[in-house]
Design an enzyme around this catalytic site. Structure first.
Site, mmCIF file in Angstrom:
data_model
loop_
_atom_site.group_PDB
_atom_site.id
_atom_site.type_symbol
_atom_site.label_atom_id
_atom_site.label_comp_id
_atom_site.label_asym_id
_atom_site.label_seq_id
_atom_site.Cartn_x
_atom_site.Cartn_y
_atom_site.Cartn_z
ATOM 1 N NE ARG A 54 -4.279 -0.048 -7.458
ATOM 2 C CZ ARG A 54 -5.406 0.235 -6.856
ATOM 3 N NH1 ARG A 54 -5.434 0.467 -5.544
ATOM 4 N NH2 ARG A 54 -6.529 0.313 -7.515
ATOM 5 N N GLY A 55 -4.199 4.072 -8.122
ATOM 6 C CA GLY A 55 -5.512 4.658 -7.893
ATOM 7 C C GLY A 55 -5.460 6.166 -8.049
ATOM 8 C CB ALA A 56 -7.799 8.499 -9.730
ATOM 9 N NE ARG A 95 -0.100 4.954 -14.072
ATOM 10 C CZ ARG A 95 -0.741 4.365 -13.068
ATOM 11 N NH1 ARG A 95 -0.090 4.089 -11.947
ATOM 12 N NH2 ARG A 95 -2.008 4.041 -13.183
ATOM 13 C CD GLN A 208 -6.028 -4.170 -10.632
ATOM 14 O OE1 GLN A 208 -6.446 -5.254 -11.031
ATOM 15 N NE2 GLN A 208 -5.791 -3.163 -11.446
ATOM 16 C CG ASP A 249 -10.127 4.632 -14.338
ATOM 17 O OD1 ASP A 249 -10.176 4.759 -13.108
ATOM 18 O OD2 ASP A 249 -9.536 3.702 -14.903
#
Length: 249
Positions: A54-56, A95, A208, A249
């Site tokens: 996860r995470g951009a 996603r 998180q 984000d």
């Protein structure tokens, strides 16, 4: 960054088999450090959808490596282009709102078209995946090198006393390939010998902060305290937060 003293990235090409991509399965943190081996496009799709990663930045790098596996699978199919496009569509659907995901897939698709040779396409896809990952790590490292100036200024004003930093969620190296975005200045400050302490918001509902950021900081030996999300305002009110650094984000 380090896990029990050993340097790791969040995703990498397996040392023993270049048709396998290895990565940290974050579902088990902070209680277990699990490395998952991804060997198919389906495995990549599951890893992204079910938040093994996860995470951009990391999602983008994972998509890049996923497209490398897609080329390997397409090379074994009856219709290379149809197989490749189907894999790209499958990965994009994991996603749909993740900008880095689609960007990395489109970058791979463009790069792959630069050759008509299947063998060259495989090598191009492998190189491009590694390039995406290397760039992500480099960008994060540079965020740290630029952002540390803010922490240095506060440290100087406090005559070298501890700089108290508040962060939220996880924009650490687990959300990218290495270093992280919000955490990069913190890690750079540690490297430069600046005294820091981090207030870590637990970050409901997925925790998180408590599960990932706190684990990262522990591995790096950075003093930190996990707090309830609504404690941040109280700490600020009493002058116990010098700077807030979060991801966006």
């Amino acid at each position: 960054m380090k896990v029990e003293g050993k340097a790791y990235r969040t995703i990498w090409l397996n040392d023993d088999n270049e048709k396998i991509v290895s990565g940290i399965d974050q579902r088990f943190l902070p209680h277990q450090f699990v490395v998952e081996n991804l060997t198919s496009v389906d495995a990549f799709a599951t890893a992204i959808t079910d938040m093994h990663v996860r995470g951009a930045g990391l999602i983008g790098a994972t998509a890049g490596y996923g497209m490398y596996l897609a080329v390997l699978e397409a090379a074994q199919s009856l219709n290379f282009e149809a197989s490749l496009q189907a894999a790209a569509k499958k990965l994009k659907a994991t996603r749909p709102t993740a900008v880095n995901l689609e960007w990395a897939i489109n970058r791979q698709l463009h790069a792959i078209t630069q050759s008509n040779s299947i063998e060259e396409k495989i090598q191009i896809a492998k190189y491009t995946a590694a390039q995406i990952a290397d760039e992500d790590a480099d960008y994060c490292k540079r965020i740290g090198e630029q952002g540390v100036a803010l922490i240095e200024q506060i440290s100087q004003k406090k005559n070298g006393d501890v700089v108290h930093i508040l962060t939220h969620c996880n924009a650490g190296w687990l959300a990218f390939v290495d270093f992280g975005s919000a955490t990069a200045p913190i890690y750079e400050a540690q490297r430069r010998g600046i005294k820091v302490h981090v207030w870590v918001d637990e970050t409901r509902p997925r925790n998180q902060g408590a599960n990932l950021t706190a684990w990262e900081l522990l591995q790096q030996g950075i003093p930190h305290t996990v707090i309830a999300d609504n404690t941040g305002g109280h700490l600020m009110q009493h002058g116990l937060v010098d700077i807030v650094i979060t991801g966006a984000d």
